[in-house]
Every structure is written in C-alpha cells, then in structure tokens.
Design a protein around this motif. Structure first.
Motif, PDB file in Angstrom:
ATOM      1  N   ASP A  10       0.823  -1.216   0.000  1.00 46.62           N
ATOM      2  CA  ASP A  10       0.000   0.000   0.000  1.00 46.62           C
ATOM      3  C   ASP A  10       0.858   1.268   0.000  1.00 46.62           C
ATOM      4  O   ASP A  10       0.734   2.112   0.879  1.00 46.62           O
ATOM      5  CB  ASP A  10      -0.973  -0.054   1.185  1.00 46.62           C
ATOM      6  CG  ASP A  10      -1.957  -1.204   1.038  1.00 46.62           C
ATOM      7  OD1 ASP A  10      -3.018  -1.000   0.435  1.00 46.62           O
ATOM      8  OD2 ASP A  10      -1.629  -2.334   1.488  1.00 46.62           O
ATOM      9  N   ASP A  44      -1.773  -1.980  -4.143  1.00 44.70           N
ATOM     10  CA  ASP A  44      -1.990  -0.549  -4.035  1.00 44.70           C
ATOM     11  C   ASP A  44      -0.631   0.136  -4.145  1.00 44.70           C
ATOM     12  O   ASP A  44      -0.229   0.946  -3.308  1.00 44.70           O
ATOM     13  CB  ASP A  44      -2.756  -0.134  -2.763  1.00 44.70           C
ATOM     14  CG  ASP A  44      -4.246  -0.452  -2.834  1.00 44.70           C
ATOM     15  OD1 ASP A  44      -4.718  -0.862  -3.917  1.00 44.70           O
ATOM     16  OD2 ASP A  44      -4.943  -0.294  -1.809  1.00 44.70           O
ATOM     17  N   ASN A  76      -6.476  -2.983  -5.433  1.00 47.16           N
ATOM     18  CA  ASN A  76      -7.687  -2.414  -6.031  1.00 47.16           C
ATOM     19  C   ASN A  76      -7.432  -1.026  -6.611  1.00 47.16           C
ATOM     20  O   ASN A  76      -8.113  -0.610  -7.559  1.00 47.16           O
ATOM     21  CB  ASN A  76      -8.836  -2.387  -5.019  1.00 47.16           C
ATOM     22  CG  ASN A  76      -8.444  -1.801  -3.691  1.00 47.16           C
ATOM     23  OD1 ASN A  76      -7.512  -2.296  -3.027  1.00 47.16           O
ATOM     24  ND2 ASN A  76      -9.111  -0.743  -3.278  1.00 47.16           N
ATOM     25  N   HIS A  77      -6.450  -0.305  -6.078  1.00 42.26           N
ATOM     26  CA  HIS A  77      -6.144   1.015  -6.641  1.00 42.26           C
ATOM     27  C   HIS A  77      -5.198   0.922  -7.847  1.00 42.26           C
ATOM     28  O   HIS A  77      -4.867   1.943  -8.440  1.00 42.26           O
ATOM     29  CB  HIS A  77      -5.571   1.939  -5.563  1.00 42.26           C
ATOM     30  CG  HIS A  77      -6.611   2.357  -4.568  1.00 42.26           C
ATOM     31  ND1 HIS A  77      -7.635   3.219  -4.877  1.00 42.26           N
ATOM     32  CD2 HIS A  77      -6.814   1.990  -3.275  1.00 42.26           C
ATOM     33  CE1 HIS A  77      -8.420   3.388  -3.821  1.00 42.26           C
ATOM     34  NE2 HIS A  77      -7.950   2.647  -2.830  1.00 42.26           N
ATOM     35  N   HIS A 156      -3.265  -9.147  -2.276  1.00 46.18           N
ATOM     36  CA  HIS A 156      -3.558  -7.810  -1.727  1.00 46.18           C
ATOM     37  C   HIS A 156      -4.534  -7.836  -0.560  1.00 46.18           C
ATOM     38  O   HIS A 156      -4.280  -7.255   0.495  1.00 46.18           O
ATOM     39  CB  HIS A 156      -4.097  -6.911  -2.844  1.00 46.18           C
ATOM     40  CG  HIS A 156      -4.364  -5.510  -2.381  1.00 46.18           C
ATOM     41  ND1 HIS A 156      -3.382  -4.712  -1.831  1.00 46.18           N
ATOM     42  CD2 HIS A 156      -5.508  -4.758  -2.354  1.00 46.18           C
ATOM     43  CE1 HIS A 156      -3.897  -3.534  -1.492  1.00 46.18           C
ATOM     44  NE2 HIS A 156      -5.185  -3.542  -1.802  1.00 46.18           N
ATOM     45  N   HIS A 198      -3.694  -4.119   2.135  1.00 43.84           N
ATOM     46  CA  HIS A 198      -5.021  -3.573   1.851  1.00 43.84           C
ATOM     47  C   HIS A 198      -5.714  -2.879   3.025  1.00 43.84           C
ATOM     48  O   HIS A 198      -6.314  -1.829   2.834  1.00 43.84           O
ATOM     49  CB  HIS A 198      -5.946  -4.651   1.276  1.00 43.84           C
ATOM     50  CG  HIS A 198      -7.323  -4.171   0.938  1.00 43.84           C
ATOM     51  ND1 HIS A 198      -7.539  -3.154   0.025  1.00 43.84           N
ATOM     52  CD2 HIS A 198      -8.549  -4.549   1.388  1.00 43.84           C
ATOM     53  CE1 HIS A 198      -8.862  -2.940  -0.072  1.00 43.84           C
ATOM     54  NE2 HIS A 198      -9.481  -3.765   0.744  1.00 43.84           N
TER      55      HIS A 198
HETATM   56 FE   FE2 Z   1      -6.413  -1.853  -1.280  1.00 43.42          FE
END
Ligand code: FE2
Ligand code: FE2
Length: 281
Positions: A10, A44, A76-77, A156, A198
């Motif tokens: 992240d 991320d 997810n990013h 993640h 995450h």
């Molecule tokens: Fe995430």
C-alpha cells in the motif's frame, strides 16, 4: 540458510499527488541498508493506477530505484476492485492490461530454499476475466509439485476476517465465492502463511492451520472511527524470515522518521473519509 523477504504494501504513489512519497523513500533507504533477499509489494502500488497510468509508472520507477530484487502484486487502486464489491473502478480487461504493461505478470510463483511463494491477483480471483483462468491453473500447478516445500501465498486483500466460512459483502476482504474457489484449487494443501496488505493495519492470526499476516501500509492509516480497528494502526513494513526447513518468523518494522499519515487529513487523495461512514474505509 535464511531468506529474508521485506513485505511492503500500500505505497499509494503518484507524481501528481505525492503525499506518501516521503514515507516510501524512508523505507527505501532502510531497505537499501538492510538488504533483504527480496522485496514484495502486496498491492496498491499506485494512488490511482486504475485510472492513471502515470501513477503506475511512478510506482514502477520507485521500486526500480530500490536497487534490490522486487516483485509486485496488484491492489484495487492499481487494477480496480473485485466485481463482487466494486462500487467504482471495477476491475476490467483494459485496467489489467495497463497494469501488466507496466509491472509484468499480475500473478507468479517463486521458489526459495524450502518454500514456494505464490503471488496472486486478489482482484480477479474467481472471475471470468483475461488471465483469471491462468491464475487458477498457476495455483493448481504450484500445489501439484510442491514436494516437501512449505507454501506461502501473497495477495492484496485478506482472505477473510475471522473464518473461511464467513460471508461478508465487504470490499475489505476476499468474498466467499472467490475464497472457496482458491481453497478448492489448493486441494489438500494448507499454506503455512498467507500474507496480505489492503487494510492498512498490521495483524497476525492463526486460522485453520495457516498464519495470516497483514502488512501495514507504508503510506497512511485510517483513524477511528472511520475504519474499525482489526490490529495495529501504524505505517511500516513486515520482514519475513523463511528457513529451508519450512519454519518461518516475521517482525513488524518501524523506520525512524516515518509519518503516520491519517487518510482523513488527505481528502485530495480519495475524498473525505469522514463522509464514507465507518463501514467503507
Ligand atoms: Fe487496497
Ligand atoms: Fe491501500
């Protein structure tokens, strides 16, 4: 022989919104000093790689500057969120292709003495998307000829909060269907370790014979009450030590000078977390 793996996570890097770059640079300096055998980023990587290729490119360059062997997994990013829970930026073929063009494969298998490390794309688990079937095959192949190796999975999102049977409709955890598909692909193999990022919190639990370790973010945490506390809210990274006999240990590493940013102070990053409600951050 001990293999030391620094799991960072992240990093949320962006040239346009470089809020968390200084923390990355401090951790990079610490890694260059301690020289782990491998650096793994559990996703991320970018602040908004799902929509901005420049953020992915920035994150790639930052990792190259480590001067160490490193491997990454998408968050997810980076590629959009899993279709079971995506409210915006759903994962799709174009986003996956963009990620792969910058970082290479979004899942991989890597052997070190006594261990097989399996890196998975948490955002395509169980989906009918380009590369998702290949990933399932990668898992099946990896466990088919494991031999005497221990298995560590990196991805993640946490596989679950508390149990494999839970059915939470939350973007914080892997949802039940994809989790069951992954467990089915693993067959009778119980991973020794499943490591993720995450949630931007550090946690260490033992569930169904597997150690589940959450790495904290290098970038920011999300303060109460905007996100529930599952473990330790802090920034830093995790260093794993893998032994050839299959035993392992880890430690949470703090680095002097890291700023424990609170996402609530950076509405320019993802909007005002105080407006999200406690269930969403
Ligand atoms: Fe995430
Ligand atoms: Fe994140």
């Amino acid at each position: 022989m001990t293999i030391r793996i620094a799991q960072i996570s992240d990093t949320h890097l962006s040239p346009e919104k470089p809020f968390f770059r200084e923390n990355f640079d401090k951790i990079a300096e610490s890694l260059r000093d301690s020289r782990p055998d491998l650096v793994l980023n559990t996703g991320d990587l970018a602040l908004d790689g799902a929509d901005h290729e420049a953020d992915l490119v920035e994150a790639r360059a930052a990792h190259d500057s480590l001067g160490l062997e490193w491997h990454a997994l998408p968050g997810n990013h980076d590629v959009g969120d899993h279709l079971d829970v995506a409210r915006r930026q759903p994962v799709n073929a174009a986003r996956l292709e963009r990620y792969r063009s910058v970082f290479g494969p979004d899942c991989w298998s890597l052997d070190v003495p006594g261990w097989r490390l399996l890196g998975l794309n948490a955002l395509t688990l169980g989906l009918d998307l380009a590369g998702a079937a290949d990933q399932e095959m990668l898992v099946r192949d990896a466990v088919a000829d494991l031999g005497g190796r221990s298995l560590a999975i990196f991805l993640h999102k946490p596989l679950m909060d508390e149990t494999y049977e839970e059915d939470l409709a939350s973007n914080r955890f892997t949802t039940k269907g994809p989790r069951q598909k992954l467990l089915a692909a693993l067959g009778s193999v119980t991973p020794a370790l499943i490591a993720c990022g995450h949630v931007h919190q550090y946690r260490d639990t033992l569930v169904a014979g597997t150690r589940h370790i959450w790495a904290p973010a290098t970038s920011f945490m999300i303060s109460d009450p905007w996100q529930p506390g599952y473990g330790v809210k802090a920034v830093g990274y995790v260093e794993h030590a893998f032994e050839a006999d299959g035993s392992f240990s880890h430690r949470l590493v703090g680095v002097r000078g890291l700023v424990h940013h609170d996402l609530a102070s950076y509405p320019e990053a993802y909007g005002d977390v105080r407006a999200w409600g406690p269930g969403n951050a």
